[in-house]
Each structure stands twice: as structure tokens, then as C-alpha cells.
Design an enzyme around this catalytic site. Structure first.
Site, PDB file in Angstrom:
ATOM      1  N   LEU A   1      98.254  36.925  70.038  1.00  0.00           N
ATOM      2  CA  LEU A   1      98.513  37.051  68.585  1.00  0.00           C
ATOM      3  C   LEU A   1      97.296  37.704  67.946  1.00  0.00           C
ATOM      4  O   LEU A   1      96.172  37.437  68.346  1.00  0.00           O
ATOM      5  CB  LEU A   1      98.753  35.653  68.007  1.00  0.00           C
ATOM      6  CG  LEU A   1      98.641  35.385  66.501  1.00  0.00           C
ATOM      7  CD1 LEU A   1      99.504  34.171  66.125  1.00  0.00           C
ATOM      8  CD2 LEU A   1      97.200  35.108  66.043  1.00  0.00           C
ATOM      9  N   ASN A   2      97.535  38.591  66.946  1.00  0.00           N
ATOM     10  CA  ASN A   2      96.409  38.957  66.067  1.00  0.00           C
ATOM     11  C   ASN A   2      96.822  38.881  64.605  1.00  0.00           C
ATOM     12  O   ASN A   2      97.308  37.798  64.203  1.00  0.00           O
ATOM     13  CB  ASN A   2      95.674  40.225  66.498  1.00  0.00           C
ATOM     14  CG  ASN A   2      96.469  41.501  66.645  1.00  0.00           C
ATOM     15  OD1 ASN A   2      97.367  41.582  67.458  1.00  0.00           O
ATOM     16  ND2 ASN A   2      96.132  42.516  65.900  1.00  0.00           N
ATOM     17  N   ASP A   3      96.669  39.892  63.817  1.00  0.00           N
ATOM     18  CA  ASP A   3      96.728  39.779  62.350  1.00  0.00           C
ATOM     19  C   ASP A   3      97.957  39.045  61.792  1.00  0.00           C
ATOM     20  O   ASP A   3      99.072  39.265  62.273  1.00  0.00           O
ATOM     21  CB  ASP A   3      96.786  41.168  61.713  1.00  0.00           C
ATOM     22  CG  ASP A   3      95.835  42.161  62.321  1.00  0.00           C
ATOM     23  OD1 ASP A   3      95.035  41.787  63.180  1.00  0.00           O
ATOM     24  OD2 ASP A   3      95.901  43.328  61.920  1.00  0.00           O
TER      25      ASP A   3
ATOM     26  N   GLN B   1     101.028  39.826  64.290  1.00  0.00           N
ATOM     27  CA  GLN B   1     100.971  40.784  65.391  1.00  0.00           C
ATOM     28  C   GLN B   1     101.107  39.998  66.692  1.00  0.00           C
ATOM     29  O   GLN B   1     100.309  39.089  66.979  1.00  0.00           O
ATOM     30  CB  GLN B   1      99.635  41.546  65.352  1.00  0.00           C
ATOM     31  CG  GLN B   1      99.533  42.531  64.212  1.00  0.00           C
ATOM     32  CD  GLN B   1     100.385  43.760  64.470  1.00  0.00           C
ATOM     33  OE1 GLN B   1     100.022  44.609  65.240  1.00  0.00           O
ATOM     34  NE2 GLN B   1     101.547  43.838  63.825  1.00  0.00           N
TER      35      GLN B   1
ATOM     36  N   SER C   1     100.332  46.329  61.655  1.00  0.00           N
ATOM     37  CA  SER C   1     100.251  45.395  60.530  1.00  0.00           C
ATOM     38  C   SER C   1     100.850  45.944  59.244  1.00  0.00           C
ATOM     39  O   SER C   1     100.883  47.153  59.014  1.00  0.00           O
ATOM     40  CB  SER C   1      98.798  44.999  60.295  1.00  0.00           C
ATOM     41  OG  SER C   1      98.422  44.085  61.291  1.00  0.00           O
TER      42      SER C   1
ATOM     43  N   ARG D   1      96.323  52.990  58.321  1.00  0.00           N
ATOM     44  CA  ARG D   1      97.289  51.923  58.633  1.00  0.00           C
ATOM     45  C   ARG D   1      97.179  50.706  57.718  1.00  0.00           C
ATOM     46  O   ARG D   1      96.295  50.605  56.900  1.00  0.00           O
ATOM     47  CB  ARG D   1      97.131  51.471  60.088  1.00  0.00           C
ATOM     48  CG  ARG D   1      95.746  51.020  60.484  1.00  0.00           C
ATOM     49  CD  ARG D   1      95.729  50.587  61.967  1.00  0.00           C
ATOM     50  NE  ARG D   1      94.377  50.353  62.436  1.00  0.00           N
ATOM     51  CZ  ARG D   1      93.615  51.272  63.006  1.00  0.00           C
ATOM     52  NH1 ARG D   1      94.055  52.493  63.180  1.00  0.00           N
ATOM     53  NH2 ARG D   1      92.378  50.976  63.393  1.00  0.00           N
ATOM     54  N   ASP D   2      98.082  49.770  57.960  1.00  0.00           N
ATOM     55  CA  ASP D   2      98.058  48.424  57.372  1.00  0.00           C
ATOM     56  C   ASP D   2      98.387  48.402  55.879  1.00  0.00           C
ATOM     57  O   ASP D   2      97.580  47.948  55.049  1.00  0.00           O
ATOM     58  CB  ASP D   2      96.698  47.736  57.616  1.00  0.00           C
ATOM     59  CG  ASP D   2      96.272  47.787  59.076  1.00  0.00           C
ATOM     60  OD1 ASP D   2      97.167  47.877  59.943  1.00  0.00           O
ATOM     61  OD2 ASP D   2      95.057  47.736  59.355  1.00  0.00           O
TER      62      ASP D   2
ATOM     63  N   GLU E   1      89.988  48.430  58.000  1.00  0.00           N
ATOM     64  CA  GLU E   1      91.318  47.964  58.393  1.00  0.00           C
ATOM     65  C   GLU E   1      91.809  46.912  57.394  1.00  0.00           C
ATOM     66  O   GLU E   1      91.030  46.288  56.673  1.00  0.00           O
ATOM     67  CB  GLU E   1      91.270  47.342  59.799  1.00  0.00           C
ATOM     68  CG  GLU E   1      90.964  48.354  60.890  1.00  0.00           C
ATOM     69  CD  GLU E   1      91.210  47.814  62.303  1.00  0.00           C
ATOM     70  OE1 GLU E   1      91.885  48.490  63.081  1.00  0.00           O
ATOM     71  OE2 GLU E   1      90.726  46.716  62.626  1.00  0.00           O
TER      72      GLU E   1
HETATM   73  C1  FRU Z   1      93.503  44.798  63.003  1.00  0.00           C
HETATM   74  C2  FRU Z   1      94.432  45.835  63.595  1.00  0.00           C
HETATM   75  C3  FRU Z   1      95.183  46.599  62.530  1.00  0.00           C
HETATM   76  C4  FRU Z   1      96.405  47.072  63.252  1.00  0.00           C
HETATM   77  C5  FRU Z   1      96.690  45.905  64.163  1.00  0.00           C
HETATM   78  C6  FRU Z   1      97.269  46.261  65.500  1.00  0.00           C
HETATM   79  O1  FRU Z   1      93.226  43.759  63.872  1.00  0.00           O
HETATM   80  O2  FRU Z   1      93.713  46.721  64.433  1.00  0.00           O
HETATM   81  O3  FRU Z   1      94.436  47.631  61.933  1.00  0.00           O
HETATM   82  O4  FRU Z   1      97.473  47.340  62.406  1.00  0.00           O
HETATM   83  O5  FRU Z   1      95.460  45.228  64.358  1.00  0.00           O
HETATM   84  O6  FRU Z   1      97.584  45.112  66.218  1.00  0.00           O
END
Ligand code: FRU
Length: 503
Positions: free
Chosen positions: A41-43, A59, A103, A173-174, A247
Site C-alpha cells: 500500500l502507499n498513498d 495506492q 494517485s 501527477r496527483d 508530489e
Molecule cells: C507518491 C507517488 C505519487 C504517485 C503514486 C504512485 O508516493 O509517487 O506521486 O501518484 O505514489 O503509486
């Protein structure tokens, strides 16, 4: 709306999630923090509340504990503490998001959850090489909407990579979207502006390409009347270069006394180096107070001092949203990408990695600082209060909530392997691991306070600690891996109140 690839992917994810739920998360499985059913898992993404229900997307890479092609996992809750994982509704199944549903954010309108995210595509050159910075990547902004949060409409590209300013690299992005009082939509996107010129050495060049020593992080601000057709309103950066890539941006507006809104720009800059940045985490996440308004396009804004959201080891890519009762709530990834010195080996061994932070309610202190407090719903998890005396060691469940009102220096020891030391003379709080086994590579982090420390709150879950100082003016978060069962807690310098938490 799904296609044949999406339907097959959905079956694969469901099979992996189901197999993982048989195995469980092991001793370090979190109790009231969002974690992935399996894998990585991330964001946090698309945070919102619709019809009473909180939605936290994230994520998610279920097939590999160390990451992979990202999709959006989805958890729901009615109280911000009991979270149910309900599936992965946004899958990388279109040509414009085939290497990751990256994201993005959500806005709830007329019972619809309206989402913008980045479609990530990697494009090899004729020799099969990826120049991921300057030419080999697409990052379209994609719109999609849902009524139930699980079934989404047809995806629609609303900004293609060609639509972004020409002097940017492929790193854009994001999207984080909001609607202003006049009903106009705005969105911020994180970006990396290409700076041509002589090579500038940076410790980030090896991983992020030659330009990492020169390129400039910035934020694009777009405006729209319908959330579908977007025009560039302004580009926001600092007068001095502040890292090469920003980001996960966010624009936070808090109602202020006297009617003048107070605003902050939140982002996660990559590439800060020198001085304190070399002693901290590989990447940062913080905010700057904004005077004026970034949506103006006429440069009528000023950015104040950058403050870290969290001075601990594990905090990156936070996102804020407004709950139905008006609270501004921040949730972050309790992790750190590309960190070379520490990891989460004890959960990786169990097939999962990372979690999100507690939902934290934001208020302001009037001096440009945002205060973060665990959402009050946490208090409902508290059992009976114990009142350890100054210096008394008590055993507790790893899920605990400790509060204290120190009047000067203190030392808090947790699980005989971690100390939090506060010295009034320099108003510095030092979080230090003293036992390699529970640290998984973590060593020491410091937070310097604006004012003497007069409040301390520590919230522990099975494998995390979130430490709030001075009502959350400073916060330190970390994953840690104490021997399973009970943890010993000792505060020297003040008495405390200790609750165990159960869900
Ligand atoms: C931040 C990031 C975002 C991107 C996502 C990809 O942790 O790098 O910029 O959208 O994670 O998983």
C-alpha cells in the site's frame, strides 16, 4: 463500467485478497489503521465522506509486497476507526493507465463520488529503454465517477500529457480537486519543470536522472466550470529551488475568525538536500502558509515557511478532505518510498507492507502552524484509564493511548527499545531506537518545537506509534516491531494517563 481486462484483473485481485485473508496479517497486523489485505500500500487517494460513509482509497499493489503496478484499493468506515476493505474498484485496464492508476482525489456532489487520478504509462524507446523523466512516460489526468464508491463510470481522459506546459518533464501527477465558493472547480497537480543547463551533482541523480540536480518542483493550478474541461490558471513554486519534484499537492483552506480564510499548500517534495535534509528521511512531506490565493494567475500569492507535517520516520503523501460535519481531516501514508536505511521486514515476511496514519483533524494555531489531533472517534476505543506515576513502568496492550502534561524535561521509554527524550533547554524532542530488532533499521529523528512542550499524546497500534506534541503542532510517526503481546511503557518527568484501545 469495466472491460474484459478489468474483469479478469478484478478476479485476480479478489483471489489474492481472499487467500491473504486466510493467512491474516500476523502479530504486526494493525487494529485501527488501514492496511492492505495483501502486498503493498502507499498513498491515500480519493478521501471523502458520502451519505455518512467515509471512503479511503489507497495506492495498492496486491501481487507484490514490494510494490508493482498500482490500482486503487478501497476501505470504508462509519467512524474513521473501524475500516472494512471492500475491494479494488479502479484497475489499470485502459491504454492510458496500464502501468498504474496513480494517485488522485475525490469530490462528493449530488450523491456522486467524482474522482480525478493520474493514468501512468511507461513508454520504451526503440531500444526498449525507458527515459522515465523526459520522454518515456505519459501521465494523463483521468475523470471517473461512482454512486456507491465501488462501481465506476467509463474512464475519461480530461487532460492529456500533451496539454501540460511544454517546459515540464514527464513527471506531472496527483490531481487534488476542490470547488470554491463560486462553484468553480480547481485542481492542483504536482510537477517537475525541466531546467536545461550544466550538470549539477545531487545525491538524487543516480535514482532520478541527471536533471535531479537542476530540475524544479512546482504545482500546476487548473480551473474548470464542470470538472471535465480544464484550463491552466497558474503555476506555483518557491522563489528559490526547493527540490526537483513536488508530489501529491493539496490546497487546504480553513475558515478563520473574521471571515478571511487561511490557506496552506501541502506537498511532498523530492530532492531536498544539505543540512537537516541530509539527516532526515529520503523525501519530505510538509506545508506552507499561503498569503493571497494561488488560483489567481497574477502571482498574487506568497508562500511562507515550509514545515514538515511529521518529523518521524514514516509519513509521506498525505491528503486532506472535508468531512460532512466540516472537519478538515488529514490521512497519510505511514511509509517512505525509496528509503535506503530502514524497512518493514517483519510485515514483509508476512506478505504485506505499509499502512495509513490515523485520521487527524486539522486546526490552526494562528501563527502559520497547523495542529493535528487524532479524530475524536478514537476516544470511543478507550478502555479504563490508568494513571501511572512519574517514573512508573506499566505493561499495556500494544494498542494504547497515553496522554501527559509535562512541565519540563521528560523521557518516555516504550517496549525497552525506543525512547522519546524532550529537553526544555533546546525545545527538542528526540525519537531514538535503542533496539535493532524493533527498529528494522530506524535510528533517530528530532522535532524542534516552537514553544515549550506542555502536552504529549502517544497513540500505539500493533506496529505503529504516532506522537503528538503541543496539541499536534509537531508530530512524529513511526512503524516499529515490538515483541508480540504486551509493551512496557515508562514516562519519567511527568505522571500520565494510559488507556488501552480495543476495536
Ligand atoms: C507518491 C507517488 C505519487 C504517485 C503514486 C504512485 O508516493 O509517487 O506521486 O501518484 O505514489 O503509486
Amino acid at each position: 463500467m469495466s472491460n474484459a481486462l478489468g474483469r479478469d484483473l478484478a478476479k485476480l485481485v479478489a483471489a489474492v485478497d481472499a487467500a491473504a485473508s486466510e493467512c491474516g496479517h500476523g502479530a504486526y497486523g494493525q487494529h485501527f489503521h488501514i492496511m492492505p489485505p495483501a502486498g503493498w500500500l502507499n498513498d491515500p487517494n480519493g478521501l471523502c465522506q458520502a451519505d455518512g460513509v467515509f471512503h479511503a482509497y489507497f495506492q495498492y499493489a496486491p501481487f507484490d509486497v514490494n510494490g508493482g503496478v498500482k490500482m486503487w484499493g478501497h476501505a470504508t468506515s462509519r467512524d474513521l476507526m473501524n475500516w472494512d476493505y471492500v475491494g479494488a474498484p479502479l484497475l489499470p485496464d485502459e491504454p492510458f493507465d496500464c502501468h498504474g492508476v496513480y494517485s488522485g482525489s475525490a469530490l462528493v456532489e449530488d450523491g456522486r463520488i467524482r474522482v480525478l487520478y493520474t493514468g501512468n504509462v511507461k513508454l520504451p524507446d526503440a531500444d526498449g529503454v525507458f527515459d522515465y523523466v523526459n520522454s518515456g512516460r505519459r501521465a494523463d489526468t483521468v475523470y471517473v465517477e461512482s454512486v456507491d464508491g465501488q462501481t465506476f463510470s467509463q474512464k475519461r481522459v480530461v487532460l492529456a500529457s500533451e496539454d501540460y506546459p511544454e517546459d515540464l518533464t514527464c513527471h506531472v501527477r496527483d490531481p487534488k480537486v476542490w470547488r470554491d465558493d463560486d462553484g468553480r472547480y480547481h485542481m492542483v497537480l504536482g510537477a517537475r519543470r525541466r531546467v536545461d543547463g550544466p550538470h549539477v551533482e545531487s545525491r538524487f541523480c543516480a535514482m532520478h536522472g541527471e536533471g535531479a540536480g537542476r530540475d524544479v518542483g512546482e504545482i500546476l493550478v487548473y480551473g474548470s466550470a464542470d470538472m471535465l474541461s480544464w484550463e491552466l490558471e497558474s503555476r506555483v513554486s518557491t522563489p528559490e529551488r526547493f527540490g526537483f519534484m513536488w508530489e501529491c499537492p493539496g490546497y487546504i483552506e480553513l475558515e478563520a475568525d473574521g471571515g478571511v480564510p487561511a490557506r496552506w499548500l501541502s506537498f511532498s517534495p523530492q530532492g531536498l538536500e544539505g543540512g537537516r535534509w541530509d539527516r532526515g528521511n529520503v523525501y519530505a512531506a510538509g506545508y506552507m502558509p499561503v498569503t493571497g490565493d494561488i488560483t489567481g494567475g497574477d502571482g498574487a500569492y506568497e508562500l511562507g515557511e515550509f514545515r514538515l507535517w511529521d518529523a518521524g520516520f514514516d509519513f509521506y503523501a498525505p491528503q486532506e478532505f472535508t468531512a460532512e460535519d466540516g472537519r478538515h481531516i488529514l490521512i497519510s501514508w505511514m511509509g517512505m518510498p525509496d528509503e535506503p536505511t530502514y524497512d518493514n521486514a517483519p510485515t514483509v515476511a508476512c506478505g504485506w507492507q505499509h499502512c495509513l496514519t490515523l485520521p487527524r483533524v486539522l486546526t490552526q494555531d494562528g501563527n502559520g502552524c497547523l495542529l493535528q489531533a487524532p479524530a475524536a472517534e478514537l476516544n470511543a476505543l478507550r478502555g479504563e484509564a490508568r494513571q501511572p506515576a512519574d517514573g512508573e513502568t506499566v505493561e499495556t496492550d500494544p494498542c494504547f493511548d497515553l496522554t501527559a502534561s509535562p512541565a519540563g524535561d521528560f523521557v518516555l521509554t516504550i517496549a525497552n527499545g525506543l525512547t522519546l527524550t524532550y529537553t526544555e533547554a533546546d525545545r527538542t524532542c528526540t525519537l531514538r531506537f535503542t533496539d535493532a530488532a524493533i527498529a528494522a533499521g530506524r535510528t533517530e529523528r528530532k522535532a524542534v518545537l516552537d514553544a515549550p512542550c506542555r502536552s504529549l499524546r502517544v497513540v500505539g497500534d500493533a506496529s505503529s506509534l504516532e506522537i503528538f506534541l503541543n496539541d499536534g503542532a509537531a508530530v512524529l510517526s513511526t512503524r516499529y516491531y515490538p515483541a508480540a503481546g504486551k509493551v512496557a511503557v515508562q514516562l519519567c518527568g511527568a505522571g500520565s494517563t494510559l488507556y488501552s484501545l480495543s476495536i
